[in-house]
Design an enzyme around this catalytic site. Sequence first.
Site, PDB file in Angstrom:
ATOM      1  N   THR A   1      55.152  39.981 -41.959  1.00  0.00           N
ATOM      2  CA  THR A   1      54.051  40.899 -42.242  1.00  0.00           C
ATOM      3  C   THR A   1      54.257  42.272 -41.605  1.00  0.00           C
ATOM      4  O   THR A   1      54.897  42.410 -40.569  1.00  0.00           O
ATOM      5  CB  THR A   1      52.723  40.303 -41.728  1.00  0.00           C
ATOM      6  OG1 THR A   1      52.876  39.955 -40.350  1.00  0.00           O
ATOM      7  CG2 THR A   1      52.348  39.087 -42.532  1.00  0.00           C
TER       8      THR A   1
ATOM      9  N   GLY B   1      53.694  33.123 -50.155  1.00  0.00           N
ATOM     10  CA  GLY B   1      52.795  33.036 -49.025  1.00  0.00           C
ATOM     11  C   GLY B   1      51.336  33.186 -49.381  1.00  0.00           C
ATOM     12  O   GLY B   1      50.663  32.225 -49.752  1.00  0.00           O
TER      13      GLY B   1
ATOM     14  N   CYS C   1      56.930  37.877 -35.541  1.00  0.00           N
ATOM     15  CA  CYS C   1      55.483  37.714 -35.679  1.00  0.00           C
ATOM     16  C   CYS C   1      54.751  38.796 -34.894  1.00  0.00           C
ATOM     17  O   CYS C   1      54.926  38.903 -33.677  1.00  0.00           O
ATOM     18  CB  CYS C   1      55.052  36.342 -35.188  1.00  0.00           C
ATOM     19  SG  CYS C   1      53.285  36.042 -35.398  1.00  0.00           S
TER      20      CYS C   1
ATOM     21  N   GLY D   1      57.157  38.466 -49.582  1.00  0.00           N
ATOM     22  CA  GLY D   1      56.259  39.586 -49.374  1.00  0.00           C
ATOM     23  C   GLY D   1      55.480  39.897 -50.640  1.00  0.00           C
ATOM     24  O   GLY D   1      55.941  40.633 -51.497  1.00  0.00           O
ATOM     25  N   GLY D   2      54.313  39.296 -50.790  1.00  0.00           N
ATOM     26  CA  GLY D   2      53.443  39.618 -51.912  1.00  0.00           C
ATOM     27  C   GLY D   2      53.823  39.016 -53.241  1.00  0.00           C
ATOM     28  O   GLY D   2      53.406  39.506 -54.295  1.00  0.00           O
TER      29      GLY D   2
ATOM     30  N   LEU E   1      49.867  31.807 -34.212  1.00  0.00           N
ATOM     31  CA  LEU E   1      50.746  30.639 -34.107  1.00  0.00           C
ATOM     32  C   LEU E   1      50.044  29.415 -33.508  1.00  0.00           C
ATOM     33  O   LEU E   1      50.610  28.684 -32.702  1.00  0.00           O
ATOM     34  CB  LEU E   1      51.999  30.976 -33.272  1.00  0.00           C
ATOM     35  CG  LEU E   1      52.851  32.136 -33.797  1.00  0.00           C
ATOM     36  CD1 LEU E   1      53.966  32.456 -32.818  1.00  0.00           C
ATOM     37  CD2 LEU E   1      53.430  31.804 -35.165  1.00  0.00           C
TER      38      LEU E   1
END
Length: 303
Positions: free
Chosen positions: A193, A265, A130, A243-244, A73
């Site tokens: 993640t 992302g 996070c 996600g992916g 961050l």
Amino acid sequence: MANLSVNIGSLSLKNPVLTASGTFGYGREFADFIDLARLGGYIIKGTTLNPREGNPYPRMAETPSGMLNAVGLQNKGVDYFIENIYPDIKHYDSRLIVNVSGASPDDYAEVCRRLDPLQGVAAVEINISCPNVKQGGMAFGTTCEGAGAVTRAVRSAFSRTVIVKLSPNVTDITEIARAAESEGADAVSLINTLMGMAIDVEKRRPCLSTITGGLSGPAVRPVAVRMVWQTAKAVKIPVVGLGGIMNGRDALEFILAGATAIEVGTANFIDPAVTVKIVDEINDYCERHGVEKITDLIGAINQ
């Protein structure tokens, strides 16, 4: 053109394609590659109350079908954003969403309180998930009490759309989603993640300075689709899926699983124009299948 517009609570988006925080900078870094006005919105990198240096290098590592990151961050704080960055990006004809992190519920609330007067900030995405920071972050996203406390604090401080970003590193993500919903979240986004680790066998050392980090990319997509499907059935508020996602077909998987919107992302690191390509691919799909409104596809999986 199909009607690709969607709503996240009172927030209207021209299409369901957003960018994932931490992969798109402040938007202006990508302005030479794409027309930001073609996106539903863009979510800027994580913003905290005070400046953060981030984690020591190395903090990124490539893995099969994905990557690990432990950036931590890194940012110059909310006041720097308000004074030096916001004036430079508020003119983009796309929804500006600020990702917010903190070490306590009061931290989250104070950041959002300072952002609230900025009418160009359409929404905040509250990062309670996070895995790369030592204080706060994922600690709030792993219990219903923590998720609820942060959501409640932010809801009292910010007058527009509040999206809560959930961690996949939990036993039952639907419980956390319901806790955020009960405290006033307008939507939830998932997944952040997955906790991962990689080792350099020649050096016999972890590839990241922090040892563990967040796994993203295509490797996590089946897990993300499953969690979006579960969560969309468990809450009444909209779900934002990520996600992916690498292309339009991937995005449509999430929408069919119940996502109202999606975030792109890791793919931004590979192709800086991927987001607008995904918008076009979603539209092409709708035209090929005779779908007039993208909302007709939300949760439309045949079981």
